[in-house]
Design an enzyme around this catalytic site. Structure first.
Site, PDB file in Angstrom:
ATOM      1  N   ASP A  54      50.306  40.584  -3.745  1.00 27.80           N
ATOM      2  CA  ASP A  54      48.947  40.006  -3.791  1.00 27.80           C
ATOM      3  C   ASP A  54      48.016  40.537  -4.895  1.00 27.80           C
ATOM      4  O   ASP A  54      47.995  41.743  -5.149  1.00 27.80           O
ATOM      5  CB  ASP A  54      48.197  40.318  -2.492  1.00 27.80           C
ATOM      6  CG  ASP A  54      48.995  40.104  -1.249  1.00 27.80           C
ATOM      7  OD1 ASP A  54      50.143  39.652  -1.324  1.00 27.80           O
ATOM      8  OD2 ASP A  54      48.463  40.411  -0.167  1.00 27.80           O
ATOM      9  N   GLU A 236      46.378  36.117   7.017  1.00 23.61           N
ATOM     10  CA  GLU A 236      46.279  37.198   6.038  1.00 23.61           C
ATOM     11  C   GLU A 236      45.232  36.837   4.972  1.00 23.61           C
ATOM     12  O   GLU A 236      44.838  35.676   4.839  1.00 23.61           O
ATOM     13  CB  GLU A 236      47.640  37.420   5.340  1.00 23.61           C
ATOM     14  CG  GLU A 236      48.759  37.779   6.314  1.00 23.61           C
ATOM     15  CD  GLU A 236      50.072  38.185   5.646  1.00 23.61           C
ATOM     16  OE1 GLU A 236      50.655  39.175   6.092  1.00 23.61           O
ATOM     17  OE2 GLU A 236      50.513  37.508   4.698  1.00 23.61           O
TER      18      GLU A 236
END
Ligand code: FRU
Length: 515
Positions: A54, A236
């Site tokens: 990420d 998330e």
């Protein structure tokens, strides 16, 4: 003997290079990293080497865009998470920086955000030199492996030299865990109306909002989402921000929730909700699922804090947890999407997020081919062969007609893109696109209903960068991001439609390498 000595010295040197301790930041590996390895993107951000997931801590400060990212410096698969770091002035050319945050006694450093604490609410800096503050999740792997639920907490760290060095806050964690199994990925921003910090956090199947005056003490405000949106997997990487609705006086709040698994084409994807946020609670009357990208490989994306002109700029991780750890690159793994500027529009009474690529293509490319209009030949075809195609932007407009677009190479790998006008179905088929067998979920065809494409022509903008394709239809009303592994970069383009069709505003531009 000499041979063995050489091997011994090489191994010793190699192993000492690997030991990147906190005191000894990651050195640029100029000797080994050429950026010409197989599949290496030429104008997308990749780490010099090893594993990345990420984007984290996206913030603009003192003239540079920061990109922190989930990073494991010892392998090309996921491991104990650090925050890698790079900076850019134009969101295209990136300078690699030493690792910013290392795992510590509270755990690995999972995803999170960064803010400029302009008013020095933390007291970490001074009003003249406001601190950059990172807010992230600690993941205590020992606790997780012991089967406990309280293994994720939230921590902060600050930098007084625009991100070069970081000090971890001594009283971490700033939010403890009350037995919530998945409790992570804080996105923090300054909320003008209530003059305080707001945090969006996820807790398994819903989002939680918190407020703070100083980034150290947080109060829980509200929860959202147990009964809204897609729930095929864990929630998330949330994001929450306000956008004007194009062409109106209306402003709406947009909430991003990445979800894994449970995306439309399997595995990881990012959904969004359009609604209101009153400083305490997020509400929406949205009943349909909305996704920011309809390809398989745009995950955990979030937007920048503190951008010039309040632009809403986004970067996502160009992969999918279904196969992210098995893709066939060898020295580094995975890339970020191109940066995109987001806007909100209303089509057929529905709010829709639009994403436009935020790099200066004109300035960073050479024209390969361009025509105001191209009639298709007797077979309804247009063909182009160019070694520049593999790292290019291709754009054109086509009347609302069935169309097939093929990208191929001399090895016979083919990536097929099709649009069926009656059903308004858009498909990407990477089943014959090159290396696909590393995971059975990879070599598939993905079809999407594009019912918001109501115009009588369709505008295509396509970015190829050896191992990725990003397609934007009608100024980013739809976007499709997928990774591909053709054995060599695609160098042939075929567009097939009705023989009476004319392609207009056609151009192919070769985008320069950034390395
Ligand atoms: C999303 C994610 C986050 C987590 C991070 C760990 O891809 O699972 O929820 O913080 O990756 O690397």
């Amino acid at each position: 003997m000499k041979f063995f000595l050489t091997i011994f010295l090489t191994l010793t040197l190699l192993s000492s290079c690997r030991q990147n301790t906190q005191d000894e930041p990651l050195k640029p590996l100029a000797e080994t990293v050429t950026y010409t390895e197989a599949f290496r993107p030429q104008y997308h951000f990749t780490p010099q080497e090893k594993w990345m997931n990420d984007p984290n801590g996206l913030v603009y400060h003192q003239g540079v865009y920061h990109l922190f990212y989930q990073y494991y410096p010892d392998d090309i698969v996921w491991g104990p998470m650090h925050w890698g770091h790079a900076v850019s002035k134009d969101m295209l050319h990136w300078e690699h920086k030493p690792i910013a945050l290392y795992p510590d006694k509270n755990g690995y450093i999972f995803s999170g955000s960064a803010v400029v604490d302009t008013q020095n609410t933390t007291g970490f800096g001074t009003p003249e030199n406001p601190p950059l503050v990172a807010i992230f999740t600690y993941h205590d792997d020992a606790k997780a492996k012991a089967g406990r639920h309280d293994f994720q907490t939230q921590g902060i760290a600050y930098s007084l030299d625009n991100g070069d060095t970081w000090t971890v806050y001594e009283d971490n964690p700033v939010i403890g865990n009350t037995d919530i199994h998945d409790f992570r990925d804080p996105k923090v921003f300054w909320h003008e109306d209530t003059q305080r910090w707001i945090m969006a956090l996820v807790a398994g199947d819903h989002a939680k909002f918190y407020a703070s005056d100083n980034l150290k003490t947080w109060t829980h405000l509200s929860d959202f989402g147990k009964d809204k949106g897609a729930h095929g997997g864990v929630w998330e990487c949330p994001d929450l921000f306000k956008l004007p609705v194009e062409g109106t006086d209306e402003e709406k709040w947009v909430l991003f929730i990445s979800i894994n698994p449970g995306a439309p084409h399997g595995g990881s994807g990012t959904q969004y909700f359009v609604g209101s946020f009153d400083g305490t609670t997020f509400t929406t009357d949205q009943t349909t699922e909305k996704w920011i990208d309809w390809g398989t490989d745009n995950y955990a994306g979030v937007t920048y804090n503190n951008t010039p002109d309040s632009k809403r700029l986004f970067i996502g991780w160009m992969s999918n947890w279904l196969y992210a750890q098995e893709t066939p690159s060898e020295t580094w793994r995975s890339a970020m999407t191109l940066p995109r500027e987001l806007s909100l529009t209303k089509v057929n009474g529905q709010y829709a997020l639009q994403s436009k690529v935020f790099i200066d293509v004109e300035k960073n490319s050479d024209s390969v081919f361009s025509r105001d209009a191209i009639p298709l030949d007797q077979n309804g075809q247009f063909n182009l062969v160019s070694s520049s195609l593999g790292t290019s932007e291709i754009s054109f407009r086509i009347p609302n007609q069935d169309v097939e677009i093929f990208f191929s190479n001399d090895e016979g790998d083919t990536l097929a893109v099709t649009y069926q006008k009656d059903k308004r179905i858009f498909s990407l088929d990477r089943s014959r696109s090159g290396m696909v067998n590393f995971n059975e979920a990879f070599g598939q065809k993905h079809s999407t209903s594009v019912s918001l494409l109501t115009s009588d022509s369709v505008n295509f903008q396509i970015f190829l960068d050896w191992s990725s394709i990003e397609i934007f239809l009608n100024d980013g009303l739809y976007s499709f991001t997928e990774i591909v592994f053709p054995k060599s970069p695609f160098n042939k383009l075929s567009i097939i439609s009705d023989k009476n069709v004319k392609l207009t505003h056609f151009s192919v531009k070769n985008i320069h390498t950034i390395w």
